[in-house]
Design a protein around this motif. Structure first.
Motif, mmCIF file in Angstrom:
data_model
loop_
_atom_site.group_PDB
_atom_site.id
_atom_site.type_symbol
_atom_site.label_atom_id
_atom_site.label_comp_id
_atom_site.label_asym_id
_atom_site.label_seq_id
_atom_site.Cartn_x
_atom_site.Cartn_y
_atom_site.Cartn_z
ATOM 1 N N GLY A 57 -2.374 10.045 1.601
ATOM 2 C CA GLY A 57 -3.838 9.371 2.849
ATOM 3 C C GLY A 57 -2.975 7.421 2.092
ATOM 4 N N GLY A 58 -2.656 7.495 1.337
ATOM 5 C CA GLY A 58 -2.828 5.731 1.075
ATOM 6 C C GLY A 58 -0.940 5.325 1.432
ATOM 7 N N VAL A 59 -0.004 6.456 1.454
ATOM 8 C CA VAL A 59 0.935 6.582 2.664
ATOM 9 C C VAL A 59 0.646 5.921 4.042
ATOM 10 C CG1 VAL A 59 3.432 7.044 3.105
ATOM 11 C CG2 VAL A 59 2.399 7.454 0.355
ATOM 12 N N ALA A 99 2.233 1.896 -3.378
ATOM 13 C CA ALA A 99 0.749 2.456 -4.255
ATOM 14 C C ALA A 99 0.699 3.988 -4.644
ATOM 15 C CB ALA A 99 0.252 1.826 -4.511
ATOM 16 N N GLY A 100 0.531 4.157 -2.845
ATOM 17 C CA GLY A 100 0.472 5.528 -2.693
ATOM 18 C C GLY A 100 2.034 6.559 -3.076
ATOM 19 N N THR A 101 2.742 5.857 -2.794
ATOM 20 C CA THR A 101 4.231 6.404 -3.161
ATOM 21 C C THR A 101 3.799 6.974 -4.121
ATOM 22 O OG1 THR A 101 5.343 5.713 -1.369
ATOM 23 C CG2 THR A 101 6.004 6.969 -3.008
ATOM 24 N N CYS A 114 -2.177 5.368 4.896
ATOM 25 C CA CYS A 114 -3.382 3.744 5.864
ATOM 26 C C CYS A 114 -1.715 3.046 5.524
ATOM 27 C CB CYS A 114 -4.121 2.927 4.258
ATOM 28 S SG CYS A 114 -5.168 4.980 4.448
ATOM 29 N N GLY A 115 -0.560 2.160 4.745
ATOM 30 C CA GLY A 115 -0.182 1.984 4.077
ATOM 31 C C GLY A 115 1.262 1.620 5.373
ATOM 32 N N VAL A 157 0.691 -1.008 0.342
ATOM 33 C CA VAL A 157 0.262 0.529 -0.093
ATOM 34 C C VAL A 157 0.888 1.267 0.185
ATOM 35 C CG1 VAL A 157 -2.176 1.272 1.631
ATOM 36 C CG2 VAL A 157 -2.444 -1.402 1.031
ATOM 37 N N LEU A 170 0.020 9.529 -3.518
ATOM 38 C CA LEU A 170 -1.816 9.812 -1.974
ATOM 39 C C LEU A 170 -1.131 9.579 -0.607
ATOM 40 C CD1 LEU A 170 -4.559 7.485 -4.255
ATOM 41 C CD2 LEU A 170 -3.798 10.220 -4.209
#
Length: 399
Positions: free
Chosen positions: A99-101, A91-93, A103-104, A88, A97
Protein backbone atom coordinates in the motif's frame (compact mmCIF):
# COMPACT_ATOMS: atom_id res chain seq x y z
CA UNK A 1 17.67 32.89 -29.95
CA UNK A 2 18.06 35.37 -27.10
CA UNK A 3 19.70 34.56 -23.77
CA UNK A 4 16.41 34.24 -21.88
CA UNK A 5 15.07 31.71 -24.40
CA UNK A 6 18.29 29.72 -24.23
CA UNK A 7 18.06 29.58 -20.44
CA UNK A 8 14.42 28.59 -20.68
CA UNK A 9 15.14 25.78 -23.13
CA UNK A 10 18.08 24.57 -21.02
CA UNK A 11 15.84 24.55 -17.93
CA UNK A 12 13.29 22.37 -19.72
CA UNK A 13 16.03 19.99 -20.84
CA UNK A 14 17.48 19.77 -17.30
CA UNK A 15 14.23 18.92 -15.60
CA UNK A 16 13.23 16.36 -18.22
CA UNK A 17 16.64 14.74 -17.75
CA UNK A 18 16.04 14.55 -13.99
CA UNK A 19 12.48 13.26 -14.41
CA UNK A 20 13.67 10.51 -16.74
CA UNK A 21 16.34 9.48 -14.26
CA UNK A 22 13.72 9.24 -11.53
CA UNK A 23 11.36 7.18 -13.69
CA UNK A 24 14.02 4.71 -14.84
CA UNK A 25 15.40 4.34 -11.33
CA UNK A 26 12.01 3.00 -10.25
CA UNK A 27 11.49 0.86 -13.36
CA UNK A 28 14.91 -0.78 -13.16
CA UNK A 29 14.16 -1.96 -9.62
CA UNK A 30 10.65 -3.36 -10.27
CA UNK A 31 11.79 -7.02 -10.00
CA UNK A 32 13.43 -6.26 -6.64
CA UNK A 33 10.35 -4.34 -5.48
CA UNK A 34 8.04 -7.20 -6.47
CA UNK A 35 10.23 -9.71 -4.66
CA UNK A 36 10.49 -7.47 -1.62
CA UNK A 37 6.72 -7.06 -1.46
CA UNK A 38 6.28 -10.81 -2.14
CA UNK A 39 3.40 -10.31 -4.61
CA UNK A 40 2.39 -12.00 -7.87
CA UNK A 41 2.61 -10.41 -11.31
CA UNK A 42 -1.10 -9.63 -11.20
CA UNK A 43 -0.79 -8.07 -7.75
CA UNK A 44 2.16 -6.06 -9.01
CA UNK A 45 -0.18 -4.74 -11.69
CA UNK A 46 -2.41 -3.40 -8.93
CA UNK A 47 0.58 -1.73 -7.29
CA UNK A 48 1.48 -0.15 -10.64
CA UNK A 49 -2.11 1.05 -10.88
CA UNK A 50 -1.09 3.69 -8.34
CA UNK A 51 1.22 5.19 -10.96
CA UNK A 52 -1.59 5.11 -13.51
CA UNK A 53 -4.23 6.75 -11.35
CA UNK A 54 -1.77 9.37 -10.14
CA UNK A 55 -0.76 10.14 -13.71
CA UNK A 56 -4.36 10.60 -14.81
CA UNK A 57 -5.14 12.82 -11.83
CA UNK A 58 -2.08 14.92 -12.60
CA UNK A 59 -2.64 15.28 -16.31
CA UNK A 60 -6.33 16.16 -15.93
CA UNK A 61 -5.50 18.75 -13.27
CA UNK A 62 -2.61 20.28 -15.17
CA UNK A 63 -4.65 22.05 -17.84
CA UNK A 64 -6.80 24.05 -15.39
CA UNK A 65 -3.74 24.84 -13.26
CA UNK A 66 -1.79 26.09 -16.28
CA UNK A 67 -4.72 28.19 -17.48
CA UNK A 68 -5.09 29.85 -14.09
CA UNK A 69 -1.51 30.17 -12.84
CA UNK A 70 0.77 29.40 -15.80
CA UNK A 71 2.97 26.43 -16.69
CA UNK A 72 5.71 27.31 -14.19
CA UNK A 73 3.32 26.83 -11.27
CA UNK A 74 2.22 23.42 -12.57
CA UNK A 75 5.84 22.34 -13.02
CA UNK A 76 6.71 23.48 -9.48
CA UNK A 77 3.89 21.49 -7.90
CA UNK A 78 4.64 18.50 -10.13
CA UNK A 79 8.31 18.51 -9.12
CA UNK A 80 7.38 18.50 -5.43
CA UNK A 81 5.06 15.52 -5.94
CA UNK A 82 7.71 13.59 -7.90
CA UNK A 83 10.23 13.99 -5.10
CA UNK A 84 7.66 13.10 -2.43
CA UNK A 85 6.56 10.05 -4.43
CA UNK A 86 10.08 8.67 -4.73
CA UNK A 87 10.60 9.06 -1.00
CA UNK A 88 7.33 7.27 -0.18
CA UNK A 89 8.13 4.43 -2.62
CA UNK A 90 11.53 4.10 -0.96
CA UNK A 91 9.94 3.87 2.48
CA UNK A 92 7.18 1.50 1.34
CA UNK A 93 9.68 -0.86 -0.27
CA UNK A 94 11.95 -0.83 2.78
CA UNK A 95 8.99 -1.68 5.04
CA UNK A 96 7.51 -4.23 2.55
CA UNK A 97 4.22 -2.30 2.40
CA UNK A 98 2.47 -2.74 -0.94
CA UNK A 99 0.00 0.00 0.00
CA UNK A 100 2.87 2.36 0.71
CA UNK A 101 4.43 1.70 -2.68
CA UNK A 102 1.01 2.20 -4.30
CA UNK A 103 0.64 5.60 -2.60
CA UNK A 104 4.18 6.61 -3.49
CA UNK A 105 3.62 5.72 -7.13
CA UNK A 106 0.37 7.70 -7.09
CA UNK A 107 2.25 10.77 -5.87
CA UNK A 108 5.03 10.20 -8.38
CA UNK A 109 2.58 9.68 -11.24
CA UNK A 110 0.59 12.74 -10.20
CA UNK A 111 3.72 14.85 -10.31
CA UNK A 112 4.77 13.47 -13.68
CA UNK A 113 1.30 13.98 -15.16
CA UNK A 114 1.05 17.51 -13.77
CA UNK A 115 4.45 18.52 -15.13
CA UNK A 116 3.98 16.65 -18.43
CA UNK A 117 1.30 18.89 -19.88
CA UNK A 118 3.00 22.03 -18.61
CA UNK A 119 6.34 21.03 -20.11
CA UNK A 120 4.77 20.24 -23.45
CA UNK A 121 3.06 23.65 -23.45
CA UNK A 122 6.37 25.31 -22.59
CA UNK A 123 8.17 23.31 -25.28
CA UNK A 124 5.56 24.10 -27.94
CA UNK A 125 5.83 27.78 -27.02
CA UNK A 126 9.62 27.68 -27.45
CA UNK A 127 9.14 25.94 -30.81
CA UNK A 128 6.93 28.77 -32.00
CA UNK A 129 9.42 31.35 -30.70
CA UNK A 130 12.50 29.95 -32.46
CA UNK A 131 10.84 28.28 -35.46
CA UNK A 132 12.56 24.92 -34.98
CA UNK A 133 11.52 21.56 -33.44
CA UNK A 134 12.14 21.40 -29.70
CA UNK A 135 9.80 18.72 -28.37
CA UNK A 136 11.70 15.71 -29.81
CA UNK A 137 14.92 16.85 -28.11
CA UNK A 138 12.99 17.74 -24.95
CA UNK A 139 11.62 14.22 -24.76
CA UNK A 140 15.05 12.98 -25.80
CA UNK A 141 16.41 14.48 -22.59
CA UNK A 142 13.82 12.48 -20.69
CA UNK A 143 14.98 9.35 -22.50
CA UNK A 144 18.62 10.20 -21.77
CA UNK A 145 17.60 10.43 -18.14
CA UNK A 146 16.10 6.96 -18.39
CA UNK A 147 19.43 5.69 -19.71
CA UNK A 148 21.23 7.23 -16.74
CA UNK A 149 18.62 5.84 -14.36
CA UNK A 150 18.76 2.40 -15.95
CA UNK A 151 22.58 2.30 -15.75
CA UNK A 152 22.43 3.33 -12.13
CA UNK A 153 19.68 0.80 -11.42
CA UNK A 154 21.58 -2.01 -13.13
CA UNK A 155 24.75 -1.24 -11.20
CA UNK A 156 22.96 -1.01 -7.85
CA UNK A 157 20.96 -4.17 -8.58
CA UNK A 158 24.19 -6.05 -9.24
CA UNK A 159 25.62 -4.63 -6.01
CA UNK A 160 22.49 -5.68 -4.08
CA UNK A 161 21.93 -2.10 -2.90
CA UNK A 162 18.62 -1.70 -1.02
CA UNK A 163 15.89 -0.15 -3.13
CA UNK A 164 14.98 2.31 -0.40
CA UNK A 165 18.49 3.76 -0.24
CA UNK A 166 18.70 3.95 -4.03
CA UNK A 167 15.42 5.82 -4.53
CA UNK A 168 16.07 8.19 -1.63
CA UNK A 169 19.34 9.30 -3.22
CA UNK A 170 17.65 9.77 -6.61
CA UNK A 171 14.88 11.87 -5.05
CA UNK A 172 17.49 14.31 -3.70
CA UNK A 173 19.07 14.66 -7.15
CA UNK A 174 15.66 15.31 -8.74
CA UNK A 175 14.88 17.95 -6.11
CA UNK A 176 18.12 19.81 -6.81
CA UNK A 177 17.53 19.77 -10.57
CA UNK A 178 13.95 20.97 -10.12
CA UNK A 179 15.01 23.99 -8.07
CA UNK A 180 17.54 25.04 -10.73
CA UNK A 181 15.12 24.48 -13.61
CA UNK A 182 12.05 26.24 -12.21
CA UNK A 183 14.02 29.41 -11.48
CA UNK A 184 14.80 29.83 -15.20
CA UNK A 185 11.22 29.44 -16.46
CA UNK A 186 9.08 32.50 -17.20
CA UNK A 187 5.82 33.27 -15.46
CA UNK A 188 2.49 33.01 -17.23
CA UNK A 189 3.14 30.65 -20.17
CA UNK A 190 -0.26 29.27 -21.15
CA UNK A 191 -2.08 31.59 -18.74
CA UNK A 192 -2.98 34.52 -20.97
CA UNK A 193 -3.87 32.36 -23.95
CA UNK A 194 -6.14 30.24 -21.80
CA UNK A 195 -8.42 33.08 -20.87
CA UNK A 196 -10.96 32.84 -18.08
CA UNK A 197 -13.04 29.85 -17.05
CA UNK A 198 -15.74 30.94 -19.48
CA UNK A 199 -13.40 31.48 -22.42
CA UNK A 200 -11.81 29.09 -24.92
CA UNK A 201 -9.36 27.88 -22.28
CA UNK A 202 -12.02 26.99 -19.73
CA UNK A 203 -13.49 23.58 -19.02
CA UNK A 204 -16.04 23.90 -21.81
CA UNK A 205 -13.29 24.79 -24.27
CA UNK A 206 -11.14 21.93 -22.95
CA UNK A 207 -13.88 19.47 -23.83
CA UNK A 208 -15.01 21.26 -26.99
CA UNK A 209 -11.66 20.82 -28.74
CA UNK A 210 -12.56 17.14 -29.15
CA UNK A 211 -15.20 18.19 -31.67
CA UNK A 212 -12.32 18.48 -34.13
CA UNK A 213 -12.13 15.07 -35.83
CA UNK A 214 -8.45 15.56 -36.65
CA UNK A 215 -7.65 16.04 -32.98
CA UNK A 216 -9.52 12.83 -32.15
CA UNK A 217 -7.33 10.91 -34.61
CA UNK A 218 -4.21 12.52 -33.14
CA UNK A 219 -5.44 11.42 -29.72
CA UNK A 220 -5.74 7.80 -30.90
CA UNK A 221 -2.23 7.92 -32.36
CA UNK A 222 -0.71 9.30 -29.17
CA UNK A 223 -2.59 6.73 -27.08
CA UNK A 224 -1.18 3.89 -29.19
CA UNK A 225 2.38 5.22 -29.22
CA UNK A 226 2.30 6.03 -25.50
CA UNK A 227 1.05 2.50 -24.84
CA UNK A 228 4.04 1.11 -26.75
CA UNK A 229 6.43 3.22 -24.70
CA UNK A 230 4.62 2.68 -21.41
CA UNK A 231 4.46 -1.10 -21.83
CA UNK A 232 8.25 -1.19 -21.92
CA UNK A 233 8.57 1.22 -19.01
CA UNK A 234 6.20 -0.85 -16.87
CA UNK A 235 6.98 -4.41 -17.86
CA UNK A 236 10.17 -4.85 -19.89
CA UNK A 237 12.47 -5.91 -17.02
CA UNK A 238 9.85 -8.37 -15.76
CA UNK A 239 9.15 -9.52 -19.33
CA UNK A 240 12.77 -10.60 -19.65
CA UNK A 241 12.97 -12.08 -16.14
CA UNK A 242 9.72 -14.06 -16.36
CA UNK A 243 9.47 -14.65 -20.11
CA UNK A 244 13.09 -15.59 -20.76
CA UNK A 245 14.25 -16.58 -17.26
CA UNK A 246 17.17 -14.15 -17.19
CA UNK A 247 18.55 -12.52 -14.04
CA UNK A 248 17.22 -9.26 -12.62
CA UNK A 249 20.46 -7.55 -13.71
CA UNK A 250 19.95 -8.79 -17.27
CA UNK A 251 16.38 -7.51 -17.16
CA UNK A 252 17.67 -4.07 -16.16
CA UNK A 253 20.23 -4.24 -18.98
CA UNK A 254 17.47 -4.92 -21.51
CA UNK A 255 15.56 -1.88 -20.30
CA UNK A 256 18.79 0.11 -20.64
CA UNK A 257 19.04 -0.96 -24.29
CA UNK A 258 15.45 0.14 -24.87
CA UNK A 259 16.00 3.48 -23.12
CA UNK A 260 19.20 4.15 -25.09
CA UNK A 261 17.35 3.45 -28.33
CA UNK A 262 14.57 5.84 -27.32
CA UNK A 263 17.17 8.49 -26.59
CA UNK A 264 18.92 8.07 -29.93
CA UNK A 265 15.64 8.19 -31.83
CA UNK A 266 14.56 11.42 -30.17
CA UNK A 267 17.86 13.24 -30.60
CA UNK A 268 18.01 12.45 -34.33
CA UNK A 269 14.30 13.07 -34.78
CA UNK A 270 14.39 16.81 -35.51
CA UNK A 271 16.29 16.59 -38.82
CA UNK A 272 14.14 13.65 -39.87
CA UNK A 273 11.00 15.68 -39.19
CA UNK A 274 12.31 18.64 -41.16
CA UNK A 275 13.15 16.42 -44.12
CA UNK A 276 10.28 13.92 -44.24
CA UNK A 277 7.47 15.50 -42.22
CA UNK A 278 5.45 14.12 -39.31
CA UNK A 279 3.27 11.73 -41.31
CA UNK A 280 6.09 9.64 -42.74
CA UNK A 281 8.13 9.79 -39.54
CA UNK A 282 5.29 8.54 -37.33
CA UNK A 283 4.12 5.95 -39.86
CA UNK A 284 7.55 4.40 -40.28
CA UNK A 285 8.29 4.70 -36.56
CA UNK A 286 5.19 2.68 -35.68
CA UNK A 287 6.15 -0.03 -38.18
CA UNK A 288 9.71 -0.23 -36.81
CA UNK A 289 8.41 -0.50 -33.24
CA UNK A 290 5.95 -3.20 -34.30
CA UNK A 291 8.70 -5.27 -35.94
CA UNK A 292 10.89 -5.01 -32.86
CA UNK A 293 8.07 -5.93 -30.50
CA UNK A 294 7.03 -8.87 -32.68
CA UNK A 295 10.55 -10.28 -32.43
CA UNK A 296 10.51 -9.82 -28.65
CA UNK A 297 7.26 -11.79 -28.50
CA UNK A 298 8.30 -14.75 -30.69
CA UNK A 299 12.08 -14.83 -30.21
CA UNK A 300 13.52 -18.24 -29.30
CA UNK A 301 16.36 -16.69 -27.28
CA UNK A 302 16.78 -13.85 -24.77
CA UNK A 303 19.72 -12.43 -26.75
CA UNK A 304 17.59 -11.97 -29.87
CA UNK A 305 14.75 -10.50 -27.82
CA UNK A 306 17.13 -8.08 -26.14
CA UNK A 307 18.53 -6.99 -29.51
CA UNK A 308 15.01 -6.46 -30.87
CA UNK A 309 14.28 -3.92 -28.13
CA UNK A 310 16.52 -1.56 -30.14
CA UNK A 311 13.86 -1.49 -32.87
CA UNK A 312 11.09 -1.22 -30.28
CA UNK A 313 12.77 1.78 -28.67
CA UNK A 314 13.71 3.53 -31.92
CA UNK A 315 10.20 3.09 -33.28
CA UNK A 316 8.44 4.28 -30.13
CA UNK A 317 10.72 7.28 -29.61
CA UNK A 318 9.06 9.96 -31.76
CA UNK A 319 5.38 9.07 -31.58
CA UNK A 320 4.54 10.98 -28.40
CA UNK A 321 6.49 14.24 -29.01
CA UNK A 322 5.49 14.52 -32.66
CA UNK A 323 1.78 14.07 -31.97
CA UNK A 324 1.92 16.50 -29.02
CA UNK A 325 3.62 19.04 -31.30
CA UNK A 326 0.88 18.53 -33.88
CA UNK A 327 -1.81 19.14 -31.26
CA UNK A 328 -0.10 22.31 -30.00
CA UNK A 329 0.31 23.82 -33.48
CA UNK A 330 -2.80 25.97 -33.21
CA UNK A 331 -3.13 29.78 -32.93
CA UNK A 332 -5.86 29.87 -30.28
CA UNK A 333 -6.31 26.64 -28.33
CA UNK A 334 -2.77 25.26 -28.00
CA UNK A 335 -2.92 24.74 -24.23
CA UNK A 336 -6.32 23.05 -24.33
CA UNK A 337 -5.32 20.83 -27.25
CA UNK A 338 -2.02 19.76 -25.73
CA UNK A 339 -3.83 18.98 -22.48
CA UNK A 340 -6.49 16.97 -24.28
CA UNK A 341 -4.04 14.91 -26.31
CA UNK A 342 -1.77 14.38 -23.31
CA UNK A 343 -4.79 13.01 -21.45
CA UNK A 344 -5.36 10.55 -24.28
CA UNK A 345 -1.74 9.46 -24.00
CA UNK A 346 -2.04 8.97 -20.27
CA UNK A 347 -5.03 6.70 -20.78
CA UNK A 348 -2.40 4.21 -21.91
CA UNK A 349 -0.74 4.47 -18.51
CA UNK A 350 -4.11 4.13 -16.74
CA UNK A 351 -5.32 1.09 -18.63
CA UNK A 352 -1.99 -0.54 -19.42
CA UNK A 353 -0.34 -1.76 -16.20
CA UNK A 354 -3.31 -3.52 -14.56
CA UNK A 355 -4.75 -4.85 -17.81
CA UNK A 356 -1.46 -6.26 -19.03
CA UNK A 357 -0.66 -7.62 -15.57
CA UNK A 358 -3.94 -9.46 -15.15
CA UNK A 359 -3.78 -10.90 -18.65
CA UNK A 360 -0.15 -11.92 -18.13
CA UNK A 361 -1.21 -14.04 -15.15
CA UNK A 362 -3.12 -16.23 -17.62
CA UNK A 363 -1.11 -16.17 -20.85
CA UNK A 364 2.29 -14.72 -19.88
CA UNK A 365 3.81 -11.33 -20.59
CA UNK A 366 5.18 -12.28 -24.01
CA UNK A 367 1.80 -13.16 -25.49
CA UNK A 368 0.16 -10.24 -23.69
CA UNK A 369 2.34 -7.83 -25.68
CA UNK A 370 0.36 -8.66 -28.84
CA UNK A 371 -2.13 -6.03 -27.64
CA UNK A 372 0.59 -3.40 -27.89
CA UNK A 373 1.53 -4.75 -31.31
CA UNK A 374 -2.02 -4.26 -32.58
CA UNK A 375 -2.08 -0.66 -31.32
CA UNK A 376 1.12 0.11 -33.23
CA UNK A 377 -0.54 -1.07 -36.42
CA UNK A 378 -3.43 1.30 -35.70
CA UNK A 379 -1.02 4.22 -35.16
CA UNK A 380 0.71 3.58 -38.46
CA UNK A 381 -2.62 3.43 -40.27
CA UNK A 382 -3.86 6.74 -38.83
CA UNK A 383 -0.61 8.71 -39.22
CA UNK A 384 -2.04 10.65 -42.18
CA UNK A 385 -4.10 12.70 -39.72
CA UNK A 386 -0.96 14.59 -38.70
CA UNK A 387 -0.80 16.44 -42.03
CA UNK A 388 -4.17 18.16 -41.68
CA UNK A 389 -3.64 18.69 -37.97
CA UNK A 390 -0.46 20.67 -38.55
CA UNK A 391 -1.19 22.46 -41.83
CA UNK A 392 -4.85 23.22 -41.60
CA UNK A 393 -6.17 26.03 -39.45
CA UNK A 394 -9.22 24.46 -37.79
CA UNK A 395 -12.47 26.27 -37.38
CA UNK A 396 -12.78 28.15 -34.09
CA UNK A 397 -14.12 25.93 -31.34
CA UNK A 398 -17.45 27.22 -30.06
CA UNK A 399 -18.04 27.85 -26.41
Amino acid sequence: MDAATRRRRAALFLFMLAAGTGMASWVARTPAVRDGLDVSTGAMGLVLFGLSTGSMAGVTSSGPLVRRYGARAAITVGAALIVAGLLVVAAGTSLALAGGVFCGLALFGGGMGLAEVAFNIEGADVERAIGRPVLPVLHGCFSLGTVIGALLGMALTAAATPVGLHLTAVSLLVAAAAVLAVRALPHGTGKEAAGTSEGPGGWRGQLAVWRDRRLVLIGVIVLAMAFAEGAANDWLPLLMVDGYEVSATAGSLTFLVFAASMTLGRFVGSPLLERFGPVQVVRISAVVAAVGLAVVIVSPSPAMAGAATVLWGLGASLGFPVTISAAGDHPRDAAARVGAVSTAGYLAFLVGPPALGFLADHVGLRLTMTIVLALLVVASTLAGALTTARRTDPEPVPN
